[in-house]
Design a protein around this motif. Sequence first.
Motif, short mmCIF file in Angstrom:
data_model
loop_
_atom_site.label_atom_id
_atom_site.label_comp_id
_atom_site.label_asym_id
_atom_site.label_seq_id
_atom_site.Cartn_x
_atom_site.Cartn_y
_atom_site.Cartn_z
N GLY A 77 0.80 -1.23 0.00
CA GLY A 77 0.00 0.00 0.00
C GLY A 77 0.82 1.27 0.00
N ASN A 78 2.16 1.14 -0.11
CA ASN A 78 3.03 2.32 -0.04
C ASN A 78 3.60 2.73 -1.41
N ILE A 79 3.13 2.11 -2.49
CA ILE A 79 3.60 2.46 -3.83
C ILE A 79 2.53 3.29 -4.54
N ASP A 80 2.87 4.53 -4.82
CA ASP A 80 1.94 5.42 -5.54
C ASP A 80 2.17 5.30 -7.05
N ILE A 81 1.16 5.71 -7.80
CA ILE A 81 1.28 5.76 -9.26
C ILE A 81 1.18 7.22 -9.70
N LYS A 82 2.17 7.66 -10.47
CA LYS A 82 2.15 9.00 -11.05
C LYS A 82 2.16 8.89 -12.57
N HIS A 83 1.65 9.92 -13.20
CA HIS A 83 1.63 9.93 -14.67
C HIS A 83 2.72 10.87 -15.18
N PRO A 84 3.38 10.50 -16.28
CA PRO A 84 4.44 11.37 -16.82
C PRO A 84 3.86 12.68 -17.31
N GLU A 85 4.65 13.74 -17.23
CA GLU A 85 4.21 15.03 -17.74
C GLU A 85 4.10 14.95 -19.26
N GLN A 86 3.00 15.49 -19.77
CA GLN A 86 2.80 15.47 -21.22
C GLN A 86 3.69 16.50 -21.88
N PRO A 87 4.45 16.10 -22.89
CA PRO A 87 5.32 17.07 -23.58
C PRO A 87 4.49 18.12 -24.30
N GLN A 88 5.02 19.32 -24.34
CA GLN A 88 4.35 20.40 -25.05
C GLN A 88 4.41 20.15 -26.54
N LYS A 89 3.30 20.37 -27.22
CA LYS A 89 3.27 20.20 -28.66
C LYS A 89 4.00 21.35 -29.33
N ASN A 90 4.74 21.03 -30.37
CA ASN A 90 5.47 22.06 -31.09
C ASN A 90 4.70 22.59 -32.29
N GLU A 91 3.47 22.11 -32.44
CA GLU A 91 2.67 22.55 -33.57
C GLU A 91 2.39 24.04 -33.47
N ASP A 92 2.55 24.72 -34.57
CA ASP A 92 2.28 26.15 -34.58
C ASP A 92 0.80 26.40 -34.37
N GLU A 93 0.50 27.34 -33.48
CA GLU A 93 -0.88 27.72 -33.25
C GLU A 93 -1.37 28.52 -34.46
N PRO A 94 -2.54 28.18 -34.98
CA PRO A 94 -3.05 28.97 -36.11
C PRO A 94 -3.17 30.44 -35.76
N LEU A 95 -2.70 31.30 -36.64
CA LEU A 95 -2.80 32.74 -36.47
C LEU A 95 -2.15 33.22 -35.17
N LYS A 96 -0.99 32.64 -34.83
CA LYS A 96 -0.34 32.99 -33.56
C LYS A 96 0.14 34.44 -33.53
N ASN A 97 0.30 35.07 -34.71
CA ASN A 97 0.75 36.46 -34.75
C ASN A 97 -0.41 37.44 -34.89
N VAL A 98 -1.62 36.91 -34.80
CA VAL A 98 -2.82 37.77 -34.85
C VAL A 98 -3.33 37.93 -33.43
N LYS A 99 -3.35 39.15 -32.95
CA LYS A 99 -3.70 39.38 -31.54
C LYS A 99 -5.18 39.13 -31.27
N CYS A 100 -6.04 39.66 -32.09
CA CYS A 100 -7.48 39.56 -31.83
C CYS A 100 -8.22 39.06 -33.07
N LYS A 101 -8.96 37.96 -32.89
CA LYS A 101 -9.77 37.40 -33.98
C LYS A 101 -11.24 37.65 -33.67
N ILE A 102 -11.89 38.41 -34.54
CA ILE A 102 -13.28 38.81 -34.28
C ILE A 102 -14.16 38.40 -35.45
N ALA A 103 -15.22 37.66 -35.16
CA ALA A 103 -16.18 37.27 -36.18
C ALA A 103 -17.27 38.33 -36.28
N VAL A 104 -17.71 38.61 -37.50
CA VAL A 104 -18.83 39.51 -37.72
C VAL A 104 -19.95 38.68 -38.33
N SER A 105 -21.08 38.66 -37.65
CA SER A 105 -22.15 37.73 -38.00
C SER A 105 -23.49 38.45 -38.12
#
Length: 351
Positions: A77-105
């Motif tokens: 009862g003294n052995i715990d289970i931990k999960h590995p840290e998930q690596p950060q994805k290197n995928e570029d975020e869409p429109l990462k250089n666009v500060k504000c995205k606004i829809a007009v509907s």
Amino acid sequence: MNLYPKLILDALSHVNHPATGKNIVESGLVEDNIRIEGNKVSFSLILKPNDPLAKSLVKAAETAILTYIDGGVDIKGNIDIKHPEQPQKNEDEPLKNVKCKIAVSSGKGGVGKSTITSNLAVALARQGYKVGLLDADIFGPSIPKMFGIEDAVPYANEQGQIMPIEKYGIKILSIGFFVNTNNAIVWRGAMASGAIKQLLTEADWGELDFLLIDLPPGTSDIHLTVVQTIKLDGAIVVSTPQQVALADAIRGIDMFQNDKINVPVLGIIENMAWFTPKELPDNKYYIFGKDGAANLAKERGIALLGQIPLVQSICEAGDNGAPVSLSESITALAFENVAKNSIFAEILSKK
């Protein structure tokens, strides 16, 4: 009983993970947190979430310590289970250089949504902001006409990204650049959604303060594609004062405020708020009703971003490819006041 960490690790090296065939020490599955208090031993195993062999490995680790060290070790009862840290994805975020995205509907067609979007883009650019405009109205692209760039053909840069067309300091993309707008665009939903996703994610928009997205009227696959592809910072709803338009505007507001969409509604713009004849510039005729969208904004607790009059010059400017916001008219002043609304500065300050 003389216990020490290496003794524990040597015992655990006899436990193999069935999936890899390697022992759990060699595989780095034993965390470096072995604690020894008298004859009590505790530590953690680092296993993937939902590892079906987790309980078996814990049991095997307990047995190994009791077998290879001493049966009197307090390990159960003294052995715990931990999960590995998930690596950060290197995928570029869409429109990462666009500060504000606004829809007009708009809830329905014919309320002047594209006219509002075009002139708001120009008004924001005249305030010194870096602005982009995506014409996402797949089946009725009108932005190229309003900017006088119907014959423009975007090219791809060295990275294969689509380069927007620039006019009046605004970066513009529209499906109208790639199809014959004299012919009906007959596409299934998946094809239309794919085209919008491509214009969003495979274009070189560069650094922008605001990207305005002119959505089709109503609610459709295109709306879902946009909110699933990028994180919108807000939506603006366009309506005329008449009741039939307001009923559709309410549905549009509800769509953005739906738990699954959850896009902030920044405000309402009332278009065709009144009619002013060119020869009687001081007169106002409320041919579609008075303050309908203004009252709706108040009822819903949403900002009224502006009321735009119906004047002949708006139509003429759009047909001539020069949005009326470029002029020094009363109508241009109305759009300028919308662009100066504090909501735009506030949303940009949070970026």
